[in-house]
Design a protein around this motif. Structure first.
Motif, short mmCIF file in Angstrom:
data_model
loop_
_atom_site.label_atom_id
_atom_site.label_comp_id
_atom_site.label_asym_id
_atom_site.label_seq_id
_atom_site.Cartn_x
_atom_site.Cartn_y
_atom_site.Cartn_z
N LYS A 1 -10.50 5.34 8.32
CA LYS A 1 -11.18 4.12 7.86
C LYS A 1 -12.33 4.45 6.91
CE LYS A 1 -9.71 0.58 10.80
NZ LYS A 1 -9.74 0.38 12.26
N LYS B 1 -13.15 4.91 -0.70
CA LYS B 1 -12.27 4.83 -1.86
C LYS B 1 -12.46 3.53 -2.61
CE LYS B 1 -7.99 5.70 -2.08
NZ LYS B 1 -6.65 5.38 -1.61
N GLU B 2 -12.69 2.47 -1.84
CA GLU B 2 -12.86 1.17 -2.49
C GLU B 2 -14.10 1.13 -3.38
OE1 GLU B 2 -12.78 -1.98 0.40
OE2 GLU B 2 -10.74 -1.39 0.97
N TYR C 1 -7.41 12.00 6.52
CA TYR C 1 -6.85 10.83 5.83
C TYR C 1 -5.52 11.20 5.14
CZ TYR C 1 -6.26 7.40 2.09
OH TYR C 1 -5.73 6.47 1.24
N GLU D 1 -10.95 5.25 3.56
CA GLU D 1 -10.43 4.04 2.91
C GLU D 1 -11.56 3.21 2.33
OE1 GLU D 1 -7.96 2.25 5.88
OE2 GLU D 1 -6.16 3.31 5.17
N THR E 1 -11.75 8.19 -5.12
CA THR E 1 -10.35 7.82 -5.38
C THR E 1 -9.68 8.88 -6.23
OG1 THR E 1 -11.14 5.57 -5.44
CG2 THR E 1 -8.89 5.93 -6.21
N ASN F 1 0.85 -1.19 0.00
CA ASN F 1 0.00 0.00 0.00
C ASN F 1 0.89 1.24 0.00
OD1 ASN F 1 0.95 0.46 2.58
ND2 ASN F 1 -0.76 -0.63 3.54
#
Ligand code: ADP
Ligand code: MG
Length: 473
Positions: free
Chosen positions: A441, A447-448, A411, A444, A454, A354
């Protein structure tokens, strides 16, 4: 006492060759037993030349691993014994072993056919043309287009530009271009591809063994003479004399000469004026550092090759690709090295790194940008991006249009700085560290699922890194 002291001194003076055992011991001490046992022990000493040494390692993978992580330290240890050594060259010794077969297939090169024991004796062994460095895998941008086109022209119409002189900093593609020319012309011409260093070595050796006639004949018989890194040719009047005459003889008979260097002809130290003026007499082109667009294309191309090769076991995310293209700016060699490191990591840990891990793996290649990224800069740019004020971001209001930007800034602070969670909390109006974890979190996860998220994060990250670089200057 006196006696033993002087004996010791004498021994040192006379010890022409490196004491490899001693170097090994020092590597063990300096880099640790584990690193030594897993990697460095596999290095064997072959020979020592003017200012470099030749070592072997069993596989390409080990070579890449060692060069990417430990080369500088190894060189330093060697330098402590022999000041004059300025670089290390690795050969792959175990060409036929079963293991690492895949790597070998992937980067098959002419080196495979080389026999190490011949390296000192045959001129032909200097003619190392690497089938992996071709025109068709040389990517161009504004920084290297001229050099590329001039090189291509040379292969189409010999003697158009003669000599062709290509110069530029380390790792920008000079050897790749010279190699491409050699590769293109070698079937129909006598091609000689040699580094200036080896030319000198060979010259001195021929004098010592009374072989000058053979030396002259050999060089003067070539149709295409490619000399790499001419800046390493220095001193030695007799050799420059010979070089000058070889040079003229070749030009007279219409042979093509291509020279590379790290600087312009008139800036070469210790080289006779008449040779420099010969260099300037043809076409002189330079290669500049790659811009972002070219870096990005190189990273993409290289990643694609690797993904194909490892049949999709390995996916270097576009986030990491962006990061490398933005951050590794010094040279194309470093760019390629960065990707190779990511691949090594992925193969060993069976996952792609990552962003945080990438930063660690590439630490020495990066400009240690992280210290320059301030929370203030992140907050300012994130606010600007989402069109909110800093007061709003730092307030305790929980409206949706403020929460996302706030979480985004938190973040980005987490991934771009080395600040701890409580520290970050303090900078965001004394928020609790659990709030900080929650923000990280949340982003994150988002973003997925959300490509737009993203994309925004990537844009912001690049802006932040870019601006922090400007601050530095
Ligand atoms: P130099 O001789 O200028 O120090 P090299 O020719 O050895 O640099 O290039 C360093 C590395 O980068 C090599 O692996 C080379 O194949 C790669 N490389 C350099 N320029 C390009 C390019 N334009 N496209 C693709 N690969 C490149
Ligand atoms: Mg080179």
């Amino acid at each position: 006492m006196n006696n033993s002291f002087s004996n010791k001194n004498l021994k040192n003076l006379n010890s022409e060759n490196l004491d490899w055992k001693e170097i090994q011991t020092q590597m063990k001490n300096k880099l640790g037993l584990e690193v030594y046992e897993s990697w460095l022990k596999k290095i064997n000493f072959v020979d020592e030349f003017n200012n470099y040494i030749l070592l072997t390692v069993p596989t390409r993978f080990i070579r890449d691993w060692i060069t990417s992580r430990y080369l500088d330290q190894i060189l330093q240890i060697i330098k402590n014994h022999k000041k004059g050594i300025i670089r290390i060259e690795f050969k792959i010794s175990d060409q036929n072993s079963e293991k690492d077969d895949k790597e070998r297939k992937f980067t098959q090169s002419s080196e495979n056919q080389e026999n190490i024991s011949f390296i000192k004796d045959s001129y032909l062994q200097y003619n190392r043309i690497d089938p992996n460095k071709r025109f068709d895998n040389f990517l161009t941008g504004s920084s290297n287009k001229l050099a590329y086109e001039a090189s291509l022209k040379v292969t189409e119409n010999i003697s158009n530009y003669n000599p062709l002189y290509i110069y530029g900093g380390v790792g920008l593609g000079k050897t790749h271009l010279l190699n491409s020319i050699g590769l293109e012309l070698k079937n129909n011409n006598k091609v000689m591809f040699i580094s200036a260093e080896r030319f000198m070595y060979q010259f001195v050796k021929s004098i010592k063994s009374n072989d000058m006639v053979k030396f002259k004949e050999y060089f003067r018989n070539t149709d295409i003479l490619l000399i790499d890194d001419i800046q390493f040719m220095n001193g030695k009047e007799a050799m420059q004399e010979e070089f000058f005459h070889t040079f003229n003889a070749l030009l007279d008979k219409g042979s093509q000469i291509i020279v590379s260097a790290d600087r312009a002809p008139n800036k070469l130290p210790r080289i006779q004026e008449r040779i420099k003026s010969r260099f300037s007499g043809g076409l002189v082109v330079d290669i500049q550092k790659p811009d972002y667009a070219l870096r990005k294309r190189i990273v993409e191309r290289k990643t694609e090759e690797l993904n194909n090769f490892y049949s999709d076991q390995l996916k270097i995310s576009s986030e990491i690709q962006d990061y490398i293209s933005t951050e590794v700016t010094a040279s194309i060699r470093e760019l390629v090295g960065a990707i190779n490191r990511i691949v090594s990591f992925s193969r060993i840990y069976k996952k792609t790194p990552n962003l945080a891990e990438t930063k660690v793996i590439l630490k020495d290649l990066l400009n240690l940008i992280e210290n320059k990224v301030t929370i203030d800069l992140i907050q300012t740019l994130v606010c600007k991006f989402f069109k909110i004020s800093k007061n709003e971001m730092l307030s305790s209001r929980r409206s949706r249009y403020l929460v996302r930007p706030r979480q985004t800034a938190i973040y980005l602070t987490k991934i771009l700085t080395s600040k701890s969670l409580p520290e970050i909390g303090r900078e965001f109006s004394n928020r609790d560290h659990t709030t900080i974890i929650h923000s990280v979190k949340t982003i994150e996860k988002l973003k997925e699922k959300d490509p737009e998220m993203t994309d925004n994060i990537n844009k912001l990250k690049n802006q932040i890194l870019y601006n922090s670089k400007d601050n530095e200057i």
